[in-house]
Motif scaffolding. Structure first.
Motif, PDB file in Angstrom:
ATOM      1  N   PHE A  88       0.832  -1.200   0.000  1.00 40.53           N
ATOM      2  CA  PHE A  88       0.000   0.000   0.000  1.00 40.53           C
ATOM      3  C   PHE A  88       0.870   1.255   0.000  1.00 40.53           C
ATOM      4  CE2 PHE A  88      -2.218  -3.320   2.406  1.00 40.53           C
ATOM      5  CZ  PHE A  88      -3.396  -3.417   1.681  1.00 40.53           C
ATOM      6  N   ALA A  89       0.388   2.302  -0.651  1.00 34.35           N
ATOM      7  CA  ALA A  89       1.057   3.598  -0.639  1.00 34.35           C
ATOM      8  C   ALA A  89      -0.015   4.687  -0.662  1.00 34.35           C
ATOM      9  CB  ALA A  89       1.982   3.740  -1.847  1.00 34.35           C
ATOM     10  N   TRP A  90       0.207   5.750   0.089  1.00 36.31           N
ATOM     11  CA  TRP A  90      -0.737   6.862   0.162  1.00 36.31           C
ATOM     12  C   TRP A  90      -0.280   8.022  -0.710  1.00 36.31           C
ATOM     13  CZ3 TRP A  90      -5.353   6.413   2.340  1.00 36.31           C
ATOM     14  CH2 TRP A  90      -5.549   5.464   3.340  1.00 36.31           C
ATOM     15  N   GLU A  91      -1.248   8.659  -1.349  1.00 36.16           N
ATOM     16  CA  GLU A  91      -1.012   9.906  -2.084  1.00 36.16           C
ATOM     17  C   GLU A  91      -2.090  10.887  -1.665  1.00 36.16           C
ATOM     18  OE1 GLU A  91      -1.151   9.264  -6.302  1.00 36.16           O
ATOM     19  OE2 GLU A  91       0.408   7.737  -6.247  1.00 36.16           O
ATOM     20  N   GLN A  92      -1.713  12.122  -1.453  1.00 34.83           N
ATOM     21  CA  GLN A  92      -2.709  13.142  -1.150  1.00 34.83           C
ATOM     22  C   GLN A  92      -3.164  13.766  -2.462  1.00 34.83           C
ATOM     23  OE1 GLN A  92      -1.607  16.048   1.797  1.00 34.83           O
ATOM     24  NE2 GLN A  92      -3.675  16.905   1.843  1.00 34.83           N
ATOM     25  N   LYS A  93      -4.457  13.650  -2.753  1.00 42.32           N
ATOM     26  CA  LYS A  93      -5.018  14.201  -3.989  1.00 42.32           C
ATOM     27  C   LYS A  93      -5.197  15.713  -3.868  1.00 42.32           C
ATOM     28  CE  LYS A  93      -8.804  13.686  -7.244  1.00 42.32           C
ATOM     29  NZ  LYS A  93     -10.010  12.949  -7.596  1.00 42.32           N
ATOM     30  N   ASN A  94      -5.764  16.130  -2.755  1.00 39.20           N
ATOM     31  CA  ASN A  94      -5.944  17.550  -2.436  1.00 39.20           C
ATOM     32  C   ASN A  94      -6.150  17.643  -0.929  1.00 39.20           C
ATOM     33  OD1 ASN A  94      -8.781  17.091  -1.908  1.00 39.20           O
ATOM     34  ND2 ASN A  94      -9.108  17.152  -4.130  1.00 39.20           N
ATOM     35  N   GLU A  95      -6.536  18.815  -0.430  1.00 38.99           N
ATOM     36  CA  GLU A  95      -6.662  18.970   1.034  1.00 38.99           C
ATOM     37  C   GLU A  95      -7.816  18.151   1.624  1.00 38.99           C
ATOM     38  OE1 GLU A  95      -8.911  22.147  -1.022  1.00 38.99           O
ATOM     39  OE2 GLU A  95      -6.789  21.668  -1.055  1.00 38.99           O
ATOM     40  N   LEU A  96      -8.734  17.672   0.784  1.00 40.83           N
ATOM     41  CA  LEU A  96      -9.882  16.914   1.286  1.00 40.83           C
ATOM     42  C   LEU A  96      -9.857  15.425   0.962  1.00 40.83           C
ATOM     43  CD1 LEU A  96     -12.697  19.467   0.352  1.00 40.83           C
ATOM     44  CD2 LEU A  96     -11.579  19.151   2.576  1.00 40.83           C
ATOM     45  N   GLN A  97      -8.988  15.010   0.051  1.00 37.69           N
ATOM     46  CA  GLN A  97      -9.022  13.623  -0.397  1.00 37.69           C
ATOM     47  C   GLN A  97      -7.629  13.006  -0.488  1.00 37.69           C
ATOM     48  OE1 GLN A  97     -11.304  14.487  -4.009  1.00 37.69           O
ATOM     49  NE2 GLN A  97     -12.860  13.097  -3.208  1.00 37.69           N
ATOM     50  N   TYR A  98      -7.605  11.712  -0.206  1.00 34.52           N
ATOM     51  CA  TYR A  98      -6.393  10.904  -0.328  1.00 34.52           C
ATOM     52  C   TYR A  98      -6.664   9.733  -1.259  1.00 34.52           C
ATOM     53  CZ  TYR A  98      -4.020  13.286   3.486  1.00 34.52           C
ATOM     54  OH  TYR A  98      -3.399  14.226   4.270  1.00 34.52           O
ATOM     55  N   ILE A  99      -5.604   9.207  -1.829  1.00 34.15           N
ATOM     56  CA  ILE A  99      -5.698   8.011  -2.662  1.00 34.15           C
ATOM     57  C   ILE A  99      -4.802   6.935  -2.060  1.00 34.15           C
ATOM     58  CG2 ILE A  99      -5.236   7.009  -4.933  1.00 34.15           C
ATOM     59  CD1 ILE A  99      -5.830   9.812  -6.102  1.00 34.15           C
ATOM     60  N   LEU A 100      -5.403   5.785  -1.823  1.00 34.77           N
ATOM     61  CA  LEU A 100      -4.650   4.618  -1.369  1.00 34.77           C
ATOM     62  C   LEU A 100      -4.339   3.780  -2.596  1.00 34.77           C
ATOM     63  CD1 LEU A 100      -3.539   2.741   0.850  1.00 34.77           C
ATOM     64  CD2 LEU A 100      -5.836   1.711   0.960  1.00 34.77           C
ATOM     65  N   LYS A 101      -3.068   3.628  -2.922  1.00 27.20           N
ATOM     66  CA  LYS A 101      -2.638   2.772  -4.032  1.00 27.20           C
ATOM     67  C   LYS A 101      -2.432   1.369  -3.483  1.00 27.20           C
ATOM     68  CE  LYS A 101      -2.056   5.667  -7.504  1.00 27.20           C
ATOM     69  NZ  LYS A 101      -2.685   5.514  -8.784  1.00 27.20           N
ATOM     70  N   ILE A 102      -2.993   0.408  -4.181  1.00 25.11           N
ATOM     71  CA  ILE A 102      -2.868  -1.004  -3.795  1.00 25.11           C
ATOM     72  C   ILE A 102      -2.130  -1.719  -4.912  1.00 25.11           C
ATOM     73  CG2 ILE A 102      -4.112  -3.115  -3.230  1.00 25.11           C
ATOM     74  CD1 ILE A 102      -6.474  -1.219  -2.401  1.00 25.11           C
ATOM     75  N   ASN A 103      -0.990  -2.300  -4.587  1.00 25.22           N
ATOM     76  CA  ASN A 103      -0.167  -3.008  -5.567  1.00 25.22           C
ATOM     77  C   ASN A 103      -0.120  -4.482  -5.204  1.00 25.22           C
ATOM     78  OD1 ASN A 103       0.538  -0.598  -6.942  1.00 25.22           O
ATOM     79  ND2 ASN A 103       2.011  -0.158  -5.342  1.00 25.22           N
ATOM     80  N   ALA A 104      -0.457  -5.325  -6.172  1.00 24.48           N
ATOM     81  CA  ALA A 104      -0.484  -6.771  -5.956  1.00 24.48           C
ATOM     82  C   ALA A 104       0.474  -7.446  -6.932  1.00 24.48           C
ATOM     83  CB  ALA A 104      -1.896  -7.314  -6.159  1.00 24.48           C
ATOM     84  N   THR A 105       1.362  -8.260  -6.396  1.00 27.22           N
ATOM     85  CA  THR A 105       2.287  -9.042  -7.209  1.00 27.22           C
ATOM     86  C   THR A 105       2.039 -10.520  -6.921  1.00 27.22           C
ATOM     87  OG1 THR A 105       3.939  -7.288  -7.046  1.00 27.22           O
ATOM     88  CG2 THR A 105       4.712  -9.445  -7.781  1.00 27.22           C
ATOM     89  N   VAL A 106       1.876 -11.299  -7.989  1.00 31.75           N
ATOM     90  CA  VAL A 106       1.615 -12.735  -7.858  1.00 31.75           C
ATOM     91  C   VAL A 106       2.647 -13.481  -8.695  1.00 31.75           C
ATOM     92  CG1 VAL A 106      -0.085 -14.586  -8.158  1.00 31.75           C
ATOM     93  CG2 VAL A 106      -0.850 -12.288  -7.521  1.00 31.75           C
ATOM     94  N   LYS A 107       3.094 -14.618  -8.168  1.00 31.57           N
ATOM     95  CA  LYS A 107       4.124 -15.411  -8.844  1.00 31.57           C
ATOM     96  C   LYS A 107       3.740 -16.885  -8.831  1.00 31.57           C
ATOM     97  CE  LYS A 107       9.130 -16.037  -8.845  1.00 31.57           C
ATOM     98  NZ  LYS A 107      10.384 -15.646  -8.170  1.00 31.57           N
ATOM     99  N   THR A 108       4.063 -17.559  -9.939  1.00 26.72           N
ATOM    100  CA  THR A 108       3.847 -19.000 -10.045  1.00 26.72           C
ATOM    101  C   THR A 108       4.930 -19.603 -10.919  1.00 26.72           C
ATOM    102  OG1 THR A 108       2.205 -20.716 -10.531  1.00 26.72           O
ATOM    103  CG2 THR A 108       2.372 -18.932 -12.113  1.00 26.72           C
ATOM    104  N   LYS A 109       5.069 -20.899 -10.825  1.00 25.48           N
ATOM    105  CA  LYS A 109       5.854 -21.667 -11.794  1.00 25.48           C
ATOM    106  C   LYS A 109       4.847 -22.625 -12.410  1.00 25.48           C
ATOM    107  CE  LYS A 109       9.811 -24.609 -12.575  1.00 25.48           C
ATOM    108  NZ  LYS A 109      10.906 -25.381 -11.971  1.00 25.48           N
ATOM    109  N   GLY A 110       4.443 -22.318 -13.627  1.00 22.72           N
ATOM    110  CA  GLY A 110       3.389 -23.109 -14.233  1.00 22.72           C
ATOM    111  C   GLY A 110       3.298 -22.878 -15.721  1.00 22.72           C
ATOM    112  N   ASN A 111       2.194 -23.380 -16.301  1.00 23.80           N
ATOM    113  CA  ASN A 111       2.021 -23.281 -17.752  1.00 23.80           C
ATOM    114  C   ASN A 111       0.949 -22.277 -18.168  1.00 23.80           C
ATOM    115  OD1 ASN A 111      -0.056 -24.839 -16.812  1.00 23.80           O
ATOM    116  ND2 ASN A 111       0.346 -26.594 -18.121  1.00 23.80           N
ATOM    117  N   THR A 112       0.537 -21.428 -17.239  1.00 24.31           N
ATOM    118  CA  THR A 112      -0.351 -20.311 -17.567  1.00 24.31           C
ATOM    119  C   THR A 112      -0.056 -19.158 -16.618  1.00 24.31           C
ATOM    120  OG1 THR A 112      -2.634 -19.696 -18.094  1.00 24.31           O
ATOM    121  CG2 THR A 112      -2.314 -21.045 -16.126  1.00 24.31           C
ATOM    122  N   GLY A 113      -0.387 -17.951 -17.041  1.00 22.07           N
ATOM    123  CA  GLY A 113      -0.005 -16.759 -16.304  1.00 22.07           C
ATOM    124  C   GLY A 113      -0.884 -16.448 -15.111  1.00 22.07           C
ATOM    125  N   VAL A 114      -0.489 -15.426 -14.372  1.00 24.15           N
ATOM    126  CA  VAL A 114      -1.181 -15.047 -13.145  1.00 24.15           C
ATOM    127  C   VAL A 114      -1.725 -13.609 -13.185  1.00 24.15           C
ATOM    128  CG1 VAL A 114      -0.108 -16.690 -11.563  1.00 24.15           C
ATOM    129  CG2 VAL A 114       1.081 -14.561 -12.100  1.00 24.15           C
TER     130      VAL A 114
END
Length: 163
Positions: A88-114
């Motif tokens: 998670f990472a926070w960004e301030q959009k303006n004095e009244l609002q914030y944005i929470l960034k959500i980053n998801a990383t997934v890993k596998t060893k297989g024959n199709t992607g994630v």
């Protein structure tokens, strides 16, 4: 133009056969965001939400969602996931609002992607933030949600979104 692979000869949906594809290490990185009020930012940041630690619950929800993606998306293959990380990472959009960034990383060893697993993890994490905060503010905005990067596989090239 790419050939659509999820349709059979009758034009009906099918699950693609990936059995002939070699196993490779595959990763996907997706992001989502949650736009919320100044008040909610402080309640989450200071861990003062009545339902508990919003980010901890959202993180676990995202991990669980990645593991259950094939139960939610009809043509997704059930795959062995080797790792999921939600940040998670926070960004301030303006004095009244914030944005929470959500980053998801997934890993596998297989024959199709994630890719779908990473997108599902980011989406469910965002939905969990909404669920835990809706009593304070129902005006929360979720999105955009998108694939940032994918690696691995043989038939398709790596992907990186131009920002």
């Amino acid at each position: 133009m790419s050939k659509l692979t999820h349709f059979n000869e009758q034009g009906r949906a099918k699950m693609v056969d990936v059995s002939a594809k070699p196993e490779t290490i595959r990763t996907a990185f997706a992001t989502s965001s949650v736009e919320l009020s100044h008040e909610l930012y402080h309640l989450i940041h200071d861990n003062k939400m009545k339902k508990g630690d919003v980010l901890a619950v959202a993180q676990v929800a995202g991990i669980m969602a990645a593991k259950k993606t094939s139960d939610l998306i009809p043509m997704c293959h059930p795959i062995l996931i080797n790792g999921v990380n939600i940040e998670f990472a926070w960004e301030q959009k303006n004095e009244l609002q914030y944005i929470l960034k959500i980053n998801a990383t997934v890993k596998t060893k297989g024959n199709t992607g994630v890719e779908m697993e990473a997108l599902t993890a980011a989406s469910v994490s965002a939905l969990t933030v909404y669920d835990m905060c809706k009593a304070v503010d129902k005006g929360i905005v979720i999105g955009p949600t998108f694939l940032v990067e994918k690696t691995g596989g043989v038939s398709s090239a790596d992907f990186q979104r131009n920002r």
